[in-house]
Scaffold this active site. Structure first.
Site, mmCIF file in Angstrom:
data_model
loop_
_atom_site.group_PDB
_atom_site.id
_atom_site.type_symbol
_atom_site.label_atom_id
_atom_site.label_comp_id
_atom_site.label_asym_id
_atom_site.label_seq_id
_atom_site.Cartn_x
_atom_site.Cartn_y
_atom_site.Cartn_z
ATOM 1 N N GLU A 180 86.218 39.771 67.750
ATOM 2 C CA GLU A 180 87.003 40.228 68.847
ATOM 3 C C GLU A 180 87.149 39.086 69.828
ATOM 4 O OE1 GLU A 180 85.269 43.771 70.736
ATOM 5 O OE2 GLU A 180 85.707 44.902 68.886
ATOM 6 N N GLU A 371 84.981 48.354 62.822
ATOM 7 C CA GLU A 371 84.168 49.289 63.749
ATOM 8 C C GLU A 371 84.853 50.223 64.123
ATOM 9 O OE1 GLU A 371 82.900 47.051 67.379
ATOM 10 O OE2 GLU A 371 82.124 45.479 66.285
HETATM 11 C C1 PNW Z 1 83.349 46.179 70.728
HETATM 12 N N1 PNW Z 1 87.666 47.605 75.127
HETATM 13 O O1 PNW Z 1 83.540 45.820 72.018
HETATM 14 C C2 PNW Z 1 81.959 45.189 70.140
HETATM 15 O O2 PNW Z 1 82.542 44.693 68.973
HETATM 16 C C3 PNW Z 1 80.759 45.800 70.019
HETATM 17 O O3 PNW Z 1 79.553 44.887 70.027
HETATM 18 C C4 PNW Z 1 80.544 46.868 71.062
HETATM 19 O O4 PNW Z 1 79.294 47.391 71.267
HETATM 20 C C5 PNW Z 1 81.500 48.051 70.776
HETATM 21 O O5 PNW Z 1 82.977 47.642 70.750
HETATM 22 C C6 PNW Z 1 81.666 49.206 71.978
HETATM 23 O O6 PNW Z 1 81.900 48.510 73.227
HETATM 24 C C7 PNW Z 1 84.573 46.380 72.489
HETATM 25 O O7 PNW Z 1 87.828 47.477 76.358
HETATM 26 C C8 PNW Z 1 84.564 46.072 74.113
HETATM 27 O O8 PNW Z 1 88.555 48.281 74.585
HETATM 28 C C9 PNW Z 1 85.599 46.469 74.673
HETATM 29 C C10 PNW Z 1 86.640 47.216 74.233
HETATM 30 C C11 PNW Z 1 86.621 47.496 72.901
HETATM 31 C C12 PNW Z 1 85.864 46.844 72.076
#
Ligand code: PNW
Length: 467
Positions: A180, A371
């Site tokens: 990401e 994920e």
């Molecule tokens: C992912 N958004 O992060 C990460 O890969 C993980 O480490 C994290 O714990 C998980 O999703 C849950 O948050 C994201 O703003 C952070 O859309 C932000 C977003 C999406 C995924």
């Protein structure tokens, strides 16, 4: 057959028909979110250690010092995975355990932890899938050259990737370079509300250059892994693409969605697959566009074996002749269903549209859902049960739509639920729980939630429904 019979049959099919025979079921975590043991065996701080110790950066000033103690409890955690029937585990490596200093001298004790983890997984017949960078950049890289602001970061990352592939490659089922881009760049380099490490506030120009160095780092890492790892080691990346969903399933809206995906991925996946930044990105950036060479663009587009998709929340798009680009976004609006995270609107058809639109745009050889999951305000009952019916609903609906993608022939090969267990949820600290296993942070006890039982059943049947 009436239309009604047909509808009933296809819903039932989604629920009860098996997934493809060799479909891979797993769970994911990331180093800083679960390991703890931040000062042990020669590990040096990462930007997340520094950031989380900055007052006010994380909810309740929490940090990953202890996290879920996975560094020490991994045998217990692998046994838990085995009990749940998981076939694969996606973990990430803490770069600063492997290279604690800028001098390029590896730390054998750091490497040894991942060797032990991987061996434990393999002994349990669980495939190890390794992510090299899940945001925890060594602090020395930030201090020395401003992290991804510098090209040096891309080169250091490639050296680290090559080293890991040489040392561990023969025991791995796959490697993800970077997780990401948006989260450590757009959220870490600019304060847009939810600030992530390293918590800077740079100009647009510097942000764009850092984005370039990160995709370049990915490309160099792919090359280094191929050069130093065993032949046949599979490599890709895990990206949270904008999860575009056409507002209605019509040819115009679908075409608009496909174009929106390429354009909104203009600085990340588009160059990785097309070897060129999207013209709309460069045009919008204007004088702030990154500086790059043709050789760098060629490296960025190094062929990959699979694409990992982190899928959470939908971005609705419509065909819109009034907009200069022919499409526009549509807000979910008030009252739209959400899980326990401000950005987590629920749109299960992302699981169909993401594989489909990505395939139509770029045709990757294979797709893994690296994920998918949700936060839920879980609490044990008096009987120590966690009845997370909301998460069961979320997972079931998403898996039904993923089945549609597989049934229509899009190359989805596996699914990793986020997450195996509750953990350090970045800026939210321990206040948001994404696990299918509950973690009591006082005792570190893990308790499988109802969703873990649900997911075990899915794996056992290789199908969403049934009993
Ligand atoms: C992912 N958004 O992060 C990460 O890969 C993980 O480490 C994290 O714990 C998980 O999703 C849950 O948050 C994201 O703003 C952070 O859309 C932000 C977003 C999406 C995924």
């Amino acid at each position: 057959m009436t239309d009604l019979d047909h509808a009933a049959e296809s819903t039932t099919a989604r629920l009860f028909c098996p997934y493809p025979r060799d479909f891979l079921w797993g769970a994911a975590t990331a180093a800083y979110q679960v390991e703890g043991a931040v000062n042990e065996d020669g590990r040096s701080p990462s930007v997340w250690d520094t950031f989380s110790h900055r007052s006010g950066a994380v909810a309740f000033d929490q940090n990953g010092d202890r996290a879920t103690e996975h560094y020490h409890r991994y045998p217990e955690d692998v046994a838990l995975m085995k009990r749940l029937g998981l076939q694969s585990y996606r973990f990430s490596v803490s770069w600063s355990r492997i290279f604690p200093e800028a001098n390029g001298v590896p730390n054998p004790k750091g490497l040894d932890f991942y060797k032990r983890l991987v061996d434990e997984l393999r002994a349990a017949d669980i495939q190890p899938w390794m992510t090299l960078f899940h945001w925890d950049l060594p602090q020395w890289a930030e201090d020395r050259f401003g992290g991804w602001e510098s090209r040096d970061c891309a080169h250091m990352f490639a050296d680290y990737a090559g080293y890991m592939a040489a040392e561990l490659g023969d025991r791995l089922s796959g490697v993800f370079t970077i997780n990401e881009f948006m989260c450590f760049l757009d959220k870490g380099y600019v304060d847009t509300g939810e600030l992530f490490a390293p918590g800077k506030n740079v100009s647009k120009r510097i942000l764009n250059q850092a984005r370039h160095h990160a995709v370049y780092g990915h490309g160099l890492a792919v090359q280094a892994i191929r050069a130093s790892g065993p032949a046949g080691l599979k490599v890709g990346l895990a990206e949270n693409i904008p999860n575009i969903v056409p507002i209605l399933e019509t040819p115009e809206h679908i075409a608009a969605a496909r174009e929106a995906l390429r354009e909104l991925s203009g600085m990340y996946l588009t160059p990785i697959f097309e070897g060129k930044y999207h013209p709309a990105y460069l045009e919008d950036a204007g004088d702030d566009a990154p500086i790059f060479t043709d050789d760098e663009m060629a490296a960025i587009a190094s062929p990959i074996d699979f694409l990992g998709l982190n899928l959470y929340a939908p971005t609705y798009v419509r065909h819109d002749p009034a907009s200069p680009r022919g499409w526009s976004g549509v807000n979910c609006g008030p009252g739209y269903p959400r899980m326990d995270m401000p950005w987590l609107a629920v749109g299960p058809s992302i699981m169909y549209w993401a594989p489909r639109l990505v395939s139509e745009a770029w045709n990757p050889p294979a797709i893994y859902i690296t994920e998918n999951g949700c936060a839920n305000p879980d609490r044990p009952t008096q009987d120590n049960e966690i009845m997370d019916v909301g998460r069961v609903m979320y997972l079931q609906e998403h898996l039904i739509h993923l089945h549609r993608a597989a049934a229509e022939g899009y190359p989805v090969k596996g699914y990793f639920v986020w997450s195996l267990m509750d953990n350090f949820e970045w800026a939210c600290g321990y206040t948001k729980r994404f696990g299918i296993c509950y973690v009591n942070y006082e005792t570190q006890e893990r308790i499988p939630k109802l969703s873990a039982e649900f997911y075990s059943g899915v794996i056992a049947r290789n199908a969403v429904g049934g009993g």
